[in-house]
Design a protein around this motif. Structure first.
Motif, PDB file in Angstrom:
ATOM      1  N   GLU A  75      83.652  -3.091  63.442  1.00 50.52           N
ATOM      2  CA  GLU A  75      83.084  -3.820  62.317  1.00 50.52           C
ATOM      3  C   GLU A  75      82.408  -2.887  61.320  1.00 50.52           C
ATOM      4  N   LYS A  76      81.702  -1.913  61.836  1.00 54.37           N
ATOM      5  CA  LYS A  76      80.882  -1.049  60.983  1.00 54.37           C
ATOM      6  C   LYS A  76      81.744   0.024  60.315  1.00 54.37           C
ATOM      7  N   ARG A  77      81.471   0.275  59.050  1.00 52.12           N
ATOM      8  CA  ARG A  77      82.107   1.382  58.340  1.00 52.12           C
ATOM      9  C   ARG A  77      81.182   2.575  58.381  1.00 52.12           C
ATOM     10  N   ASP A  78      81.711   3.726  58.787  1.00 56.06           N
ATOM     11  CA  ASP A  78      80.909   4.946  58.818  1.00 56.06           C
ATOM     12  C   ASP A  78      80.762   5.501  57.406  1.00 56.06           C
ATOM     13  N   GLU A  79      79.547   5.884  57.048  1.00 63.12           N
ATOM     14  CA  GLU A  79      79.292   6.540  55.769  1.00 63.12           C
ATOM     15  C   GLU A  79      78.458   7.786  56.021  1.00 63.12           C
ATOM     16  N   VAL A  80      78.947   8.908  55.535  1.00 58.86           N
ATOM     17  CA  VAL A  80      78.281  10.189  55.757  1.00 58.86           C
ATOM     18  C   VAL A  80      78.078  10.870  54.414  1.00 58.86           C
ATOM     19  N   GLU A  81      76.824  11.120  54.075  1.00 59.70           N
ATOM     20  CA  GLU A  81      76.468  11.835  52.852  1.00 59.70           C
ATOM     21  C   GLU A  81      76.580  13.338  53.125  1.00 59.70           C
ATOM     22  N   LEU A  82      77.451  14.010  52.399  1.00 53.55           N
ATOM     23  CA  LEU A  82      77.767  15.411  52.693  1.00 53.55           C
ATOM     24  C   LEU A  82      76.729  16.396  52.177  1.00 53.55           C
ATOM     25  N   SER A  83      75.690  15.907  51.484  1.00 50.88           N
ATOM     26  CA  SER A  83      74.625  16.826  51.078  1.00 50.88           C
ATOM     27  C   SER A  83      73.819  17.296  52.284  1.00 50.88           C
ATOM     28  N   ASN A  84      73.901  16.576  53.397  1.00 52.44           N
ATOM     29  CA  ASN A  84      73.229  16.976  54.643  1.00 52.44           C
ATOM     30  C   ASN A  84      74.290  17.314  55.681  1.00 52.44           C
ATOM     31  N   LEU A 140      73.514  19.029  58.546  1.00 55.37           N
ATOM     32  CA  LEU A 140      72.795  19.347  59.778  1.00 55.37           C
ATOM     33  C   LEU A 140      72.910  18.174  60.743  1.00 55.37           C
ATOM     34  N   PRO A 141      72.803  18.423  62.050  1.00 55.98           N
ATOM     35  CA  PRO A 141      72.871  17.320  63.004  1.00 55.98           C
ATOM     36  C   PRO A 141      71.788  16.281  62.741  1.00 55.98           C
ATOM     37  N   VAL A 142      72.167  15.030  62.854  1.00 55.54           N
ATOM     38  CA  VAL A 142      71.234  13.911  62.723  1.00 55.54           C
ATOM     39  C   VAL A 142      71.080  13.309  64.122  1.00 55.54           C
ATOM     40  N   PRO A 143      69.921  13.448  64.744  1.00 58.20           N
ATOM     41  CA  PRO A 143      69.770  13.006  66.144  1.00 58.20           C
ATOM     42  C   PRO A 143      70.203  11.568  66.385  1.00 58.20           C
ATOM     43  N   ALA A 144      69.927  10.684  65.440  1.00 63.76           N
ATOM     44  CA  ALA A 144      70.272   9.276  65.640  1.00 63.76           C
ATOM     45  C   ALA A 144      71.785   9.042  65.647  1.00 63.76           C
ATOM     46  N   GLU A 145      72.567   9.995  65.128  1.00 63.80           N
ATOM     47  CA  GLU A 145      74.021   9.837  65.090  1.00 63.80           C
ATOM     48  C   GLU A 145      74.702  10.361  66.344  1.00 63.80           C
ATOM     49  N   ALA A 146      73.996  11.114  67.190  1.00 67.97           N
ATOM     50  CA  ALA A 146      74.609  11.710  68.375  1.00 67.97           C
ATOM     51  C   ALA A 146      75.284  10.630  69.213  1.00 67.97           C
ATOM     52  N   GLY A 147      76.505  10.920  69.635  1.00 66.77           N
ATOM     53  CA  GLY A 147      77.253   9.952  70.417  1.00 66.77           C
ATOM     54  C   GLY A 147      78.008   8.939  69.595  1.00 66.77           C
ATOM     55  N   HIS A 148      77.920   9.025  68.263  1.00 64.38           N
ATOM     56  CA  HIS A 148      78.593   8.081  67.381  1.00 64.38           C
ATOM     57  C   HIS A 148      79.547   8.829  66.449  1.00 64.38           C
ATOM     58  N   SER A 149      80.493   8.095  65.877  1.00 67.46           N
ATOM     59  CA  SER A 149      81.536   8.740  65.089  1.00 67.46           C
ATOM     60  C   SER A 149      81.021   9.405  63.821  1.00 67.46           C
ATOM     61  N   GLN A 150      79.895   8.908  63.264  1.00 68.81           N
ATOM     62  CA  GLN A 150      79.338   9.583  62.082  1.00 68.81           C
ATOM     63  C   GLN A 150      79.047  11.048  62.380  1.00 68.81           C
ATOM     64  N   SER A 151      78.582  11.321  63.609  1.00 65.37           N
ATOM     65  CA  SER A 151      78.241  12.697  63.960  1.00 65.37           C
ATOM     66  C   SER A 151      79.478  13.586  63.940  1.00 65.37           C
ATOM     67  N   LEU A 152      80.637  13.039  64.325  1.00 63.45           N
ATOM     68  CA  LEU A 152      81.863  13.827  64.324  1.00 63.45           C
ATOM     69  C   LEU A 152      82.303  14.142  62.896  1.00 63.45           C
TER      70      LEU A 152
END
Length: 432
Positions: A107-116, A118-130
């Motif tokens: 259901e959820k669409r991944d959105e990743v702002e490329l200005s950052n 660096l690893p985002v701890p809250a994204e670990a284990g989720h597709s945004q982190s990849l």
């Protein structure tokens, strides 16, 4: 460049059929299924992002491990093959420096702002982190990153040992490589960038085999003596000539909550290496371990020793598998597959999770395989293990009996008959 709407019509018209047959083979019904799948993906992209957006298609395959179970992360040798299950992505660049990915079934669409980057701890284990991790890996290697909108669909079985996560990472890498870097990164470089994303951003300590097999394609051997420069060789492999089929059966166990189990395999192998002042087992003399098993087991326990013994045997076995194929010794190849399966089960101990002993789908699938095949063909667990899929090399004359036995226990469609795919991660075009 075609718009998403034009892309959909072109696929439906049959203009992509030759390319699709190259990627997926010509088994009955395969072309119709892939034509419909690609057209649906283009249509979903159009509905999400606009029918008149220019669009491209990228693909990255899943993989099946043939030899070298849990040897890559300790710099061993593996054999793996890309298969005709893949992730495809319909993609269009944007000028917002944002990556948006909508995946079928989520259901959820991944959105990743490329200005950052660096690893985002809250994204670990989720597709945004990849996504963020692959972008960071591209940038670390001097490449360019930029925004894009994508719709993806995957028939790589999630949690199955066919490496759906690696296929996703690699297709994201292929998109950045094709859209912003003119394809300057090699397949192995994209694999290493994908592994970086999984290790550092997703926080899963995977080796490099999955990403390399997906990115390079075909059947390959990989020697990880130097992980920064792995030796990758393609091997000609024609099962049909020997009257055999490759079957992958999903035993329906979930890989969720098993990250610590996978991590323990690597940690215990490396702990054994540390007893000899080394960082990985590839650097350890096997005879030194054999001479000091009593001392090592006193420090680390028996399971760590057994896993180290598995590492040495299965790394050697991967090389022997390659040699058997090259010398057309198919019966030796089958024997080595079975031996490797026993080693994974008995020594590496990744056939099921000790935390949930009631769920042992992988051992049950292996037991049924042995019973049906009865000395013909070969069977083994594959991938990370603990749950998921088993692999079997099945004589064509027993295929329907074997598939019926697997589907009867694990559900209709659990047993998949696959082809080896000769293409890795690729920008798909009608003139492929």
């Amino acid at each position: 460049m075609a718009t998403a709407e034009e892309l959909k019509r072109s696929i439906e018209s049959g203009a992509w059929d030759t390319a699709l047959e190259k990627l997926y083979g010509s088994r009955a019904g395969m072309l119709d299924r892939q034509r419909a799948r690609y057209a649906e993906a283009a249509g979903e992209f159009a509905a999400l992002y606009g029918a008149h957006r220019p669009a491209e298609i990228y693909s990255a395959p899943g993989r099946t491990e043939i030899g070298g179970n849990h040897t890559d992360h300790n710099h061993g040798v593996v054999m793996a093959g890309a298969v005709d299950l893949d992730v495809i992505a319909v993609v269009s660049q944007n000028n917002e420096n944002i990556v948006r990915v909508k995946s079928k079934g989520f259901e959820k669409r991944d959105e990743v702002e490329l200005s950052n980057l660096l690893p985002v701890p809250a994204e670990a284990g989720h597709s945004q982190s990849l996504i963020r991790g692959v972008a960071a890996g591209i940038a670390r290697q001097g490449g360019k990153v930029g925004g894009f909108d994508a719709y993806t669909t995957s028939d790589v079985l999630r949690g199955s040992g066919l490496s759906s996560s690696a296929a996703f990472e690699v297709v994201i890498g292929a998109i950045f490589n094709g859209e912003y870097n003119e394809g300057c990164f090699s397949a192995v470089e994209i694999a290493k960038i994908s592994q970086y994303a999984e290790n550092v951003f997703f926080e899963k300590p995977s080796g490099l085999m999955d990403q390399t097999a997906s990115s390079v394609g075909s059947v390959i051997t990989i020697d990880f003596r130097d992980p920064a420069d792995p030796i990758v060789e393609k091997v000609s492999f024609d099962l049909a000539r020997h009257g055999y089929c490759l079957c992958i059966t999903d035993t329906k166990g979930s890989h969720a909550s098993l990250t610590d189990e996978y991590a323990a395999v690597r940690e215990e192998m490396e702990a054994v290496a540390a007893c000899f002042g080394k960082s990985v087992l590839r650097e350890v003399d096997e005879t030194a371990l054999l001479a000091d098993i009593a001392g090592v087991r006193a420090k680390l326990g028996d399971r760590a020793v057994l896993r180290a013994l598995h590492f040495f045997a299965d790394s050697s076995r991967a090389g022997a598998l390659c040699k058997a194929i090259r010398e057309d010794r198919f019966e030796d190849f089958l024997r080595l597959i079975v031996e490797g399966g026993h080693s994974s089960f008995e020594y590496n101990q990744n056939a099921y999770s000790a935390k949930n002993p009631r769920e042992q789908g992988v051992p049950l699938g292996l037991a049924l395989s042995q019973r049906v095949l009865n000395g013909c063909g070969a069977w083994r667990l594959q991938g990370g293990g603990f749950a998921g899929t088993i692999q079997a090399f099945v004589p064509a004359r027993l295929l329907e009996e074997y598939r019926a036995a697997m589907d009867n226990v694990f559900g209709a469609g659990a047993c998949h008959v696959l082809n080896v795919r000769n293409y890795g991660a690729i920008h798909v075009t009608p003139s492929l």
